[in-house]
Write an enzyme that holds these catalytic residues in place. Structure first.
Site, short mmCIF file in Angstrom:
data_model
loop_
_atom_site.label_atom_id
_atom_site.label_comp_id
_atom_site.label_asym_id
_atom_site.label_seq_id
_atom_site.Cartn_x
_atom_site.Cartn_y
_atom_site.Cartn_z
N ASN A 209 -7.65 1.89 9.59
CA ASN A 209 -6.37 2.10 10.29
C ASN A 209 -6.64 2.10 11.78
O ASN A 209 -7.55 2.78 12.26
CB ASN A 209 -5.77 3.46 9.91
CG ASN A 209 -5.29 3.50 8.46
OD1 ASN A 209 -5.35 2.50 7.75
ND2 ASN A 209 -4.82 4.66 8.03
N TYR B 169 -4.66 2.05 15.74
CA TYR B 169 -3.47 2.07 16.60
C TYR B 169 -3.80 1.80 18.07
O TYR B 169 -3.11 1.05 18.74
CB TYR B 169 -2.73 3.41 16.44
CG TYR B 169 -2.08 3.49 15.07
CD1 TYR B 169 -0.82 2.95 14.85
CD2 TYR B 169 -2.75 4.04 13.98
CE1 TYR B 169 -0.23 2.96 13.59
CE2 TYR B 169 -2.19 4.05 12.71
CZ TYR B 169 -0.92 3.50 12.53
OH TYR B 169 -0.36 3.50 11.28
N GLU C 291 -7.38 8.52 5.97
CA GLU C 291 -7.70 9.21 7.23
C GLU C 291 -8.11 10.67 7.03
O GLU C 291 -7.41 11.58 7.49
CB GLU C 291 -6.52 9.13 8.21
CG GLU C 291 -6.13 7.72 8.60
CD GLU C 291 -5.15 7.68 9.78
OE1 GLU C 291 -4.83 8.74 10.35
OE2 GLU C 291 -4.69 6.57 10.13
N ARG D 180 0.85 -1.19 0.00
CA ARG D 180 0.00 0.00 0.00
C ARG D 180 0.89 1.24 0.00
O ARG D 180 1.66 1.46 0.94
CB ARG D 180 -0.89 0.00 1.25
CG ARG D 180 -1.70 1.28 1.41
CD ARG D 180 -2.56 1.21 2.67
NE ARG D 180 -3.39 2.40 2.78
CZ ARG D 180 -3.23 3.37 3.68
NH1 ARG D 180 -2.26 3.30 4.57
NH2 ARG D 180 -4.04 4.40 3.70
N HIS E 204 -2.72 10.96 0.59
CA HIS E 204 -2.25 10.76 1.96
C HIS E 204 -1.72 12.11 2.45
O HIS E 204 -0.54 12.27 2.74
CB HIS E 204 -1.20 9.65 2.01
CG HIS E 204 -1.03 9.01 3.37
ND1 HIS E 204 -1.19 7.65 3.59
CD2 HIS E 204 -0.73 9.54 4.58
CE1 HIS E 204 -0.96 7.38 4.87
NE2 HIS E 204 -0.68 8.52 5.49
N GLU F 66 -3.64 0.03 7.97
CA GLU F 66 -2.49 0.43 8.80
C GLU F 66 -2.68 -0.11 10.21
O GLU F 66 -3.78 -0.04 10.76
CB GLU F 66 -2.38 1.96 8.96
CG GLU F 66 -1.81 2.68 7.79
CD GLU F 66 -1.70 4.19 8.02
OE1 GLU F 66 -1.53 4.62 9.18
OE2 GLU F 66 -1.82 4.92 7.04
C1 FCB Z 1 -1.55 7.40 10.61
C2 FCB Z 1 -1.07 7.91 9.28
C3 FCB Z 1 0.29 7.39 8.88
C4 FCB Z 1 1.23 7.33 10.06
C5 FCB Z 1 0.60 6.60 11.21
C6 FCB Z 1 1.48 6.43 12.42
O1 FCB Z 1 -2.46 8.30 11.16
O2 FCB Z 1 -2.00 7.58 8.26
O3 FCB Z 1 0.78 8.20 7.84
O4 FCB Z 1 1.61 8.59 10.40
O5 FCB Z 1 -0.58 7.25 11.60
#
Ligand code: FCB
Length: 480
Positions: A308, A310, A179, A90, A134, A384
């Site tokens: 995405n 985290y 995002e 990607r 992006h 992500e």
């Molecule tokens: C996301 C972004 C990516 C990177 C990660 C850690 O929000 O899409 O570019 O910065 O966080």
């Protein structure tokens, strides 16, 4: 019947979590974060060039001028992906490399770079997955109002059509935006991302024009691409957990859910904005940017949803006057990324954290996938997921990153659990292939499964890269 029923009996490496056949293991990057070559091949500045060159905006004055020099090293980087056993890649294309003024003539040199990259990937059996945006808007378009004006949405669709025409014969997976929450709220309200504005009304206009641009781009892509093309948008949905069972905390969490999730998902999948979000943001915007006929364009069907993830956030009601810097791990800006949410606060919590200060909690990913599947029934890819840690090259020449290995193992397992629960999840892209320019944190945060020495540009596969490779090769994670 879930995707896993067919593989229930298989065993790999003894006791292992086996993924469905055809599950895609990939790596992810973004143009401005790795390419460099900022002034080469006819490329002109994007808002991130301007922002990073503005003193005080990025840690240590870092810029993406050189980054991981991928513009020159893409062949080696594709070879690295092959070593990692990645089946897909990607990446994003830089709008200002392809159409330098944002609206002007096409830059053949820019197209050729991406064309060579795609050919290199295909030669190694790696599926290219292309993201059009992006966060790197051509500066000329920002000078004309950026995402606060409607015209940018139409220019974005033109750019989508140019890329489909150039690469549509070889690229089947297309994502419009990455995002858009960050583009709108971190860029136009918090001021911590380019273009660095701090105006809630601008952010809400940007939300709408990003969505309109997405819908117009999907229509342009659909018209230009073969029927098998898979079209997507990538969101970063919040997993917003109320701090307590109080009604006030539930209301606070629902506001975060509204501004980060439903403000995108409802227009995309239901053709309408959520009433509660319109109501609690009425103090900053009259929403007059929404015109008749826009919502059906935004709701143009997509094939897959990019997710995405985290970490989850803990949300509580706030009474009183709080400092306006936001506490959700995206840095301290002068502005407030949460219009209409003065009564909302984010709480930290005990336990493991990454170098970003983000809590480690894979249960949020399982919950998120279950919720998205039950609400929208659209196949998903994790586009992500990953973690920053303070990596160093050890005396043995290796990068030992046990915390990232653990983070990834837990999150792979969470995806496996979500599939077992019934969600249709088709692939996982680790963020990131390489250490890179982490936006306002510059080069101080390392997310790669491959270490980059930014002086020599030498690459070293981390232990986490080897762990990823083993997982991809077996299509299975060893049970922790
Ligand atoms: C996301 C972004 C990516 C990177 C990660 C850690 O929000 O899409 O570019 O910065 O966080």
């Amino acid at each position: 019947m879930t995707q896993l029923d067919a593989v229930e009996d298989s065993t790999v490496e003894g006791s292992a979590l086996v993924f469905p056949d055809g599950f895609v293991w990939g790596t992810a990057t973004a143009a401005y974060q790795i390419e460099g070559g900022a002034a080469e091949g006819g490329r002109t500045p994007s808002i991130w060039d301007t922002f990073s060159h503005t003193p005080g905006k990025v840690f240590a004055g870092d810029t993406g001028d050189v980054a991981a020099d991928h513009y020159h090293r893409y062949r080696d980087d594709v070879a690295l992906m092959a070593e990692l056993g990645a089946a897909a890649y990607r990446f994003s294309t830089s709008w200002s490399r392809v159409i330098p003024t944002g609206t002007g003539p096409i830059n053949r040199e820019g197209i050729d770079f991406y064309s060579r990259l795609v050919d290199e990937l295909l030669a190694r059996n790696i599926t290219p997955t292309l993201t059009l945006y992006h966060w790197d808007l051509p500066q000329e378009l920002q000078d004309a109002g950026g995402w606060t004006v409607r015209d940018t949405a139409y220019r974005f669709a033109d750019y989508a059509a140019v890329m489909a025409d150039a690469l549509g014969d070889r690229v089947a997976y297309w994502t419009t935006l990455n995002e858009p929450w960050c583009s709108a709220f971190l860029g136009y309200a918090a001021g911590v991302h380019a273009p660095g504005h701090t105006d809630g009304a601008e952010a809400l206009a940007a939300v709408h024009h990003l969505l309109l641009g997405h819908g117009l781009a999907i229509q342009a892509l659909r018209a230009a691409l073969p029927a098998k093309a898979q079209l997507a948008i990538t969101l970063n949905p919040a997993v917003a957990r109320p701090a307590t069972s109080s009604a006030d905390d539930a209301r606070a969490a629902s506001k975060v859910d509204g501004l980060q999730n439903r403000i995108w998902l409802d227009p995309l999948f239901r053709g309408r904005y959520p009433d509660d979000v319109r109501a609690f943001t009425a103090e900053v915007s009259d929403w007059s940017h929404v015109q008749d006929g826009d919502l059906p364009i935004i709701a143009t069907p997509i094939d897959v949803l990019g997710v995405n993830y985290y970490n989850p956030v803990i949300v509580a009601h706030y009474d009183g006057v709080k400092p306006r810097a936001h506490a959700d791990g995206h840095g301290d800006g002068a502005g407030d990324p949460w219009p209409g949410c003065a009564d909302v606060q984010f709480l930290d919590r005990p336990g493991r954290h990454t170098a970003m200060g983000w809590p480690v909690d894979a249960t949020g990913l399982r919950d998120l996938l279950a919720r998205l599947w039950s609400d929208h029934h659209t196949p998903m890819y994790i586009t992500e997921n990953g973690a920053a840690y303070d990596d160093v090259v050890d005396a043995d020449g290796q990068v030992h990153d046990p915390e990232r290995v653990q983070y990834l193992g837990e999150h792979f397992a969470a995806v496996h659990d979500a599939i077992a629960d019934g969600a249709d999840v088709r692939g996982y892209y680790v963020w990131s292939l390489l250490d890179n320019f982490e936006w306002s944190y510059g080069y101080s945060k390392r997310f790669g499964v491959v270490y980059v020495d930014f002086d020599s540009q030498e690459r070293t596969t981390k232990d986490s890269g080897k762990f990823f490779a083993r997982t991809a090769r077996n299509n299975a994670v060893p049970t922790p």
